[in-house]
Design a protein around this motif. Structure first.
Motif, mmCIF file in Angstrom:
data_model
loop_
_atom_site.group_PDB
_atom_site.id
_atom_site.type_symbol
_atom_site.label_atom_id
_atom_site.label_comp_id
_atom_site.label_asym_id
_atom_site.label_seq_id
_atom_site.Cartn_x
_atom_site.Cartn_y
_atom_site.Cartn_z
ATOM 1 N N VAL A 214 -27.459 -3.858 31.200
ATOM 2 C CA VAL A 214 -26.840 -5.091 30.695
ATOM 3 C C VAL A 214 -25.553 -4.781 29.939
ATOM 4 O O VAL A 214 -24.509 -5.402 30.167
ATOM 5 C CB VAL A 214 -27.830 -5.849 29.783
ATOM 6 N N VAL A 215 -25.598 -3.795 29.044
ATOM 7 C CA VAL A 215 -24.435 -3.469 28.223
ATOM 8 C C VAL A 215 -23.290 -2.936 29.080
ATOM 9 O O VAL A 215 -22.136 -3.340 28.925
ATOM 10 C CB VAL A 215 -24.817 -2.456 27.132
ATOM 11 N N SER A 216 -23.602 -2.021 30.010
ATOM 12 C CA SER A 216 -22.539 -1.449 30.847
ATOM 13 C C SER A 216 -21.959 -2.502 31.788
ATOM 14 O O SER A 216 -20.734 -2.572 31.974
ATOM 15 C CB SER A 216 -23.080 -0.266 31.649
ATOM 16 N N TYR A 217 -22.817 -3.340 32.368
ATOM 17 C CA TYR A 217 -22.340 -4.382 33.274
ATOM 18 C C TYR A 217 -21.498 -5.408 32.525
ATOM 19 O O TYR A 217 -20.452 -5.855 33.012
ATOM 20 C CB TYR A 217 -23.530 -5.060 33.951
ATOM 21 N N THR A 218 -21.947 -5.767 31.306
ATOM 22 C CA THR A 218 -21.198 -6.711 30.492
ATOM 23 C C THR A 218 -19.843 -6.129 30.100
ATOM 24 O O THR A 218 -18.828 -6.842 30.058
ATOM 25 C CB THR A 218 -21.999 -7.073 29.234
ATOM 26 N N THR A 219 -19.822 -4.837 29.807
ATOM 27 C CA THR A 219 -18.558 -4.177 29.464
ATOM 28 C C THR A 219 -17.578 -4.246 30.631
ATOM 29 O O THR A 219 -16.400 -4.583 30.453
ATOM 30 C CB THR A 219 -18.812 -2.701 29.093
ATOM 31 N N ILE A 220 -18.052 -3.912 31.821
ATOM 32 C CA ILE A 220 -17.187 -3.953 33.001
ATOM 33 C C ILE A 220 -16.706 -5.376 33.257
ATOM 34 O O ILE A 220 -15.532 -5.608 33.583
ATOM 35 C CB ILE A 220 -17.939 -3.396 34.226
ATOM 36 N N GLN A 221 -17.602 -6.352 33.087
ATOM 37 C CA GLN A 221 -17.200 -7.753 33.242
ATOM 38 C C GLN A 221 -16.087 -8.130 32.275
ATOM 39 O O GLN A 221 -15.148 -8.841 32.638
ATOM 40 C CB GLN A 221 -18.408 -8.669 32.996
ATOM 41 N N SER A 222 -16.194 -7.671 31.039
ATOM 42 C CA SER A 222 -15.199 -8.032 30.029
ATOM 43 C C SER A 222 -13.831 -7.447 30.341
ATOM 44 O O SER A 222 -12.813 -8.009 29.930
ATOM 45 C CB SER A 222 -15.662 -7.567 28.648
ATOM 46 N N PHE A 280 -24.137 4.746 27.628
ATOM 47 C CA PHE A 280 -25.346 5.340 28.196
ATOM 48 C C PHE A 280 -25.858 6.488 27.326
ATOM 49 O O PHE A 280 -27.070 6.674 27.173
ATOM 50 C CB PHE A 280 -25.074 5.837 29.623
ATOM 51 N N ARG A 281 -24.938 7.253 26.746
ATOM 52 C CA ARG A 281 -25.356 8.351 25.876
ATOM 53 C C ARG A 281 -25.999 7.827 24.590
ATOM 54 O O ARG A 281 -26.987 8.379 24.108
ATOM 55 C CB ARG A 281 -24.162 9.232 25.535
ATOM 56 N N LEU A 282 -25.439 6.761 24.034
ATOM 57 C CA LEU A 282 -25.983 6.215 22.798
ATOM 58 C C LEU A 282 -27.347 5.574 23.014
ATOM 59 O O LEU A 282 -28.235 5.678 22.160
ATOM 60 C CB LEU A 282 -25.009 5.187 22.205
ATOM 61 N N LEU A 283 -27.518 4.916 24.148
ATOM 62 C CA LEU A 283 -28.812 4.306 24.441
ATOM 63 C C LEU A 283 -29.856 5.340 24.858
ATOM 64 O O LEU A 283 -31.055 5.080 24.812
ATOM 65 C CB LEU A 283 -28.672 3.230 25.529
ATOM 66 N N ARG A 284 -29.399 6.514 25.311
ATOM 67 C CA ARG A 284 -30.267 7.650 25.622
ATOM 68 C C ARG A 284 -31.385 7.272 26.591
ATOM 69 O O ARG A 284 -32.559 7.552 26.364
ATOM 70 C CB ARG A 284 -30.884 8.207 24.344
#
Length: 290
Positions: A214-222, A280-284
């Motif tokens: 969700v976070v990575s996809y939302t980042t790319i969307q933004s 991705f590294r922070l969410l581990r």
């Protein structure tokens, strides 16, 4: 070896499409970033790192970078948190819950251009329904020129971006929540765990892979919100809503400096890759065991 040969006909077509539609354009764009090509002339010159120096010192590029980071933070935080809260309430199976999921997902099927035009009218300072609603409930002091004020315009568009895509994230979070074994939750309840304990000690660790998506996809969307920004403000007022994608478009099709546009695209790709890697590294997610 024989199994590999049997699978060859299946992955070659996909690889060819990927190479033709992504790898080749990426390499070509990287090459053009070292040239002064205007996008029209059949000839151009190799100018080395000149475009990188020029773009990095460009005030408009710097503003677009800062605006994009503001936009990303606002969208990622609001969209992720709200969609998670909604998903927690929508994990049960009933006709009403299914109807609510469909309702939240509905804005996702609208085109970004349509969403942009709708919210431009909603945000209108004189005829817009948002200011009208605030005046109706006695909050006239809250009325604003939502996309005409350079201090809040980027956040107003971020709110629209979050509204339009929360439904997608809700579906992802619901799928992640439903994949959590009920036995674990029941066992924790029997051991006396409260709601917060259940969420932070069991639900969230097991939901982290879905959260990473969700976070990575939302980042790319933004970073790809070109159509929404271009429809609502065109990058204004005073470049306050200019983001990297609109900067690249302006460099390529308004100024006909395709070399600089390609350079902006290289920065664009590098920034998205770096931020996604950090997330991705922070969410581990690689350390999570089921």
């Amino acid at each position: 070896m024989k199994n590999w040969l049997k699978l060859l006909p299946f992955w070659v077509p996909g690889l060819l499409l990927y190479a033709g539609l992504f790898i080749y354009p990426t390499i070509t764009g990287f090459y053009y970033s070292f040239t002064n090509w205007d996008g029209l002339s059949p000839s151009y010159q190799f100018i080395g790192l000149e475009n990188y120096v020029t773009v990095s010192q460009d005030i408009v590029f710097q503003k677009s970078l800062i605006n994009n980071l503001k936009f990303m933070v606002a969208v990622v935080l609001s969209q992720s948190v709200i969609s998670l809260l909604l998903a927690v309430q929508l994990t049960r199976q009933s006709k009403a819950i299914v109807a609510l999921r469909a309702l939240y997902f509905l804005p996702t099927i609208l085109s970004s251009v349509s969403v942009g035009f709708i919210w431009t009218f909603i945000y209108d300072p004189t005829l817009g329904s948002l200011n009208g609603l605030l005046e109706l409930v006695g909050l006239s002091s809250w009325t604003h020129n939502w996309i005409g004020d350079s201090t809040i315009a980027i956040f107003s568009i971020a709110a629209v971006q979050a509204w339009a895509h929360i439904g997608q994230m809700v579906i992802l979070f619901v799928a992640g929540l439903q994949s959590i074994p009920k036995e674990l939750l029941e066992s924790a309840r029997l051991d006396g765990a409260g709601r917060l304990g259940l969420f932070f000690r069991i639900t969230w660790p097991l939901l982290a892979p879905a959260a990473a998506i969700v976070v990575s996809y939302t980042t790319i969307q933004s970073f790809k919100a070109f159509d929404l920004v271009f429809t609502m403000t065109g990058g204004g007022p005073a470049y306050s809503t200019e983001i990297l994608s609109t900067y690249i478009y302006s460099s390529a099709f308004m100024s006909y400096t395709f070399g600089r546009a390609a350079t902006g695209s290289v920065f664009f790709l590098a920034l998205i890759s770096f931020i996604t890697f950090l997330q991705f590294r922070l969410l581990r997610t690689d350390r999570i065991s089921y």
